[in-house]
Scaffold this active site. Structure first.
Site, PDB file in Angstrom:
ATOM      1  N   ASP A  76      25.259  10.946 -29.557  1.00 31.36           N
ATOM      2  CA  ASP A  76      23.829  11.218 -29.591  1.00 31.36           C
ATOM      3  C   ASP A  76      23.141  10.407 -30.679  1.00 31.36           C
ATOM      4  O   ASP A  76      23.780   9.709 -31.470  1.00 31.36           O
ATOM      5  CB  ASP A  76      23.589  12.713 -29.840  1.00 31.36           C
ATOM      6  CG  ASP A  76      24.265  13.575 -28.788  1.00 31.36           C
ATOM      7  OD1 ASP A  76      24.279  13.160 -27.618  1.00 31.36           O
ATOM      8  OD2 ASP A  76      24.783  14.645 -29.157  1.00 31.36           O
TER       9      ASP A  76
ATOM     10  N   TYR B 217      36.694  14.149 -33.101  1.00 29.85           N
ATOM     11  CA  TYR B 217      35.461  14.111 -33.882  1.00 29.85           C
ATOM     12  C   TYR B 217      35.717  14.694 -35.265  1.00 29.85           C
ATOM     13  O   TYR B 217      36.578  15.575 -35.443  1.00 29.85           O
ATOM     14  CB  TYR B 217      34.350  14.916 -33.203  1.00 29.85           C
ATOM     15  CG  TYR B 217      33.711  14.241 -32.018  1.00 29.85           C
ATOM     16  CD1 TYR B 217      32.576  13.442 -32.173  1.00 29.85           C
ATOM     17  CD2 TYR B 217      34.234  14.400 -30.737  1.00 29.85           C
ATOM     18  CE1 TYR B 217      31.987  12.824 -31.090  1.00 29.85           C
ATOM     19  CE2 TYR B 217      33.645  13.780 -29.635  1.00 29.85           C
ATOM     20  CZ  TYR B 217      32.526  12.996 -29.834  1.00 29.85           C
ATOM     21  OH  TYR B 217      31.941  12.379 -28.753  1.00 29.85           O
TER      22      TYR B 217
END
Length: 466
Positions: A175, A251
């Site tokens: 994002d 992540y």
């Protein structure tokens, strides 16, 4: 009479000699014709004239294409591609499918993918998308053209066609503001090797790729901005997809410990491990996503380099939903602050009891990093010169941000010398908002409600069209 007879004889003799001469000339002509037919000079001349004529016609057509469509009777004719002519001057180069490992600092980017419809993005832009300016009667490039990776690929002439012709795939779509040190993309790139393909054997990598192939890392890093770098490259199999061939993604989310209860957060994150329906931990896209089950293989909370202040969450899974990591982190922060019980995780994972997601803010995007993407059989490599240049660049970037941090730290020190204005402070007391428990908050529409709304909209649109 005698004179006439002599004249006739003389004329007949001349006629006979003329006929013989004609026959000799015809024989000579036939011989010359035979020699000429066996000679290729006239064919070369004819082909040259024909080629010259075709070339002149082609040049005229190309000039018209450069100037724009011809205008006749006030109407614009559509552009036509000339058959047999290649508009790509590099189509004679060989290509191969290559996987690239990419890092980028996401603070200034509107996401990795160009579909974000904002500028700039990390990967590809819409090469042929243009906006017409009616008054000036010309075209300007779309802002999407500023996508950095595609600009570098074009500048270095490593791509030989449009995005749709490159077999392009990416591992993940981060994002806005999210960074990565292990993003992987795959696409067809220009190659020095005549034999190209997806051989990833050690013998091929050591003997051929290192010695003969283009140094993709050095070439691209010379054209990319400072906050994007190619870390390595690897030849990929013909059926390789950076998205679907990925085995797992990891992540990391960095945060300051402050007063967070790390033990409560650790016990809560373990409840997220395994396969669950994470629709209450993501931004739901009911139009395109219908399965919200994902598998988390590990979820840990660790100090960063032995620091007691800076920590990070390490989340590893096969795939993730839209905003899933930031939503999970946000709930864990509420638990670490003592505002929610660890049992709230179980309540949100039970989609039968909690079909509608409570409204809550996601965790900020800047601390989130796509750490790595795992593939079977891919061994990314980098030449020694490119590695040294990359190391020097990253060290220089670290120094730059440390200098900036030192400047802000000096501002904090100077702030301590400034006295408080008690009279103003007393008038501007900040009201502390009370925490509303997650399960008591307003909720978003459920998946079934979203699907029903989409179906109603589609039916109404179809009815209007009929």
């Amino acid at each position: 009479m005698e004179n006439q007879s002599e004249l006739i004889i003389e004329l007949r003799s001349k006629l006979s000699s003329s006929e013989n001469r004609v026959k000799e000339l015809e024989a000579a002509h036939a011989k010359l014709a035979s020699l000429v037919s066996s000679c290729i000079c006239h064919k070369v001349e004819e082909n040259f004239d024909s080629h010259l004529s075709d070339k002149n016609m082609l040049a005229e057509k190309m000039e018209k294409l450069k100037q724009g469509n011809s205008v006749e009777n006030g109407k614009r004719k559509p552009k036509k591609r000339l058959s047999g002519y290649s508009f790509n001057p590099m189509n004679h180069h060989s290509q191969r499918l290559v996987a690239l490992k990419i890092m980028y600092f996401g603070q200034r980017f509107y996401g990795f993918a160009s579909e974000a419809q904002m500028e700039p993005t990390v990967e590809f832009g819409s090469r042929n998308y243009r906006i017409r300016v009616e008054k000036r009667r010309n075209y300007i490039q779309s802002p999407l053209f500023r996508s950095e990776l595609f600009k570098a690929l074009e500048k270095t002439r490593l791509v030989l066609g449009d995005k749709k012709d490159l077999q392009y795939s990416r591992c993940g779509r981060t994002d806005k503001g999210v960074s990565s040190v292990g993003q992987v993309v795959a696409l067809l790139l220009r190659s020095k090797l005549k034999e190209h393909g997806g051989n990833t054997s050690e013998e091929f990598v050591d003997k051929r790729a290192e010695e003969e192939e283009l140094d993709y890392v050095r070439i691209l890093n010379g054209a990319l901005p400072n906050d994007i770098r190619v870390m390595g490259w690897c030849p990929a199999p013909d059926n390789f997809s950076a998205r679907f061939s990925c085995l797992s993604r990891e992540y990391r989310y960095f945060f300051w410990r402050e007063n967070l209860n790390i033990l409560e957060m650790e016990s809560s994150c373990k409840r997220l491990i395994g396969e669950h329906d994470f629709r209450n931990f993501c931004k739901m896209d009911a139009a395109n996503v219908h399965n919200y089950k994902r598998r988390i293989t590990s979820f840990d909370i660790c100090p960063c380099n032995g620091s007691d202040e800076l920590w990070f969450m390490r989340i590893k899974g096969s795939a993730f939903l839209w905003h899933q990591v930031r939503c999970m982190v946000a709930v864990l922060f509420l638990i670490g602050q003592g505002l929610e019980s660890p049992d709230v995780v179980d309540a949100l994972l039970d989609v039968e009891k909690t079909p509608r997601k409570p409204q809550y803010k996601m965790a900020p995007e800047i601390p989130l990093v796509l750490r790595s993407c795992e593939f079977e059989g891919l061994n990314f490599m980098c030449s020694s010169d490119s590695r040294r240049a990359l190391q020097l660049h990253l060290e220089k970037e670290c120094q730059t941000y440390k200098l900036q941090a030192a400047i802000f730290h000096q501002a904090l020190l100077n702030l301590s010398t400034i006295q408080d204005d008690v009279s103003i402070t007393s008038k501007t007391k900040k009201k502390v908002s009370s925490h509303v428990p997650l399960m008591s908050r307003p909720t978003e529409p459920s998946y079934n409600e979203r699907r029903a709304k989409l179906l109603t909209y589609a039916l109404s649109k179809k009815t209007l069209q009929e």
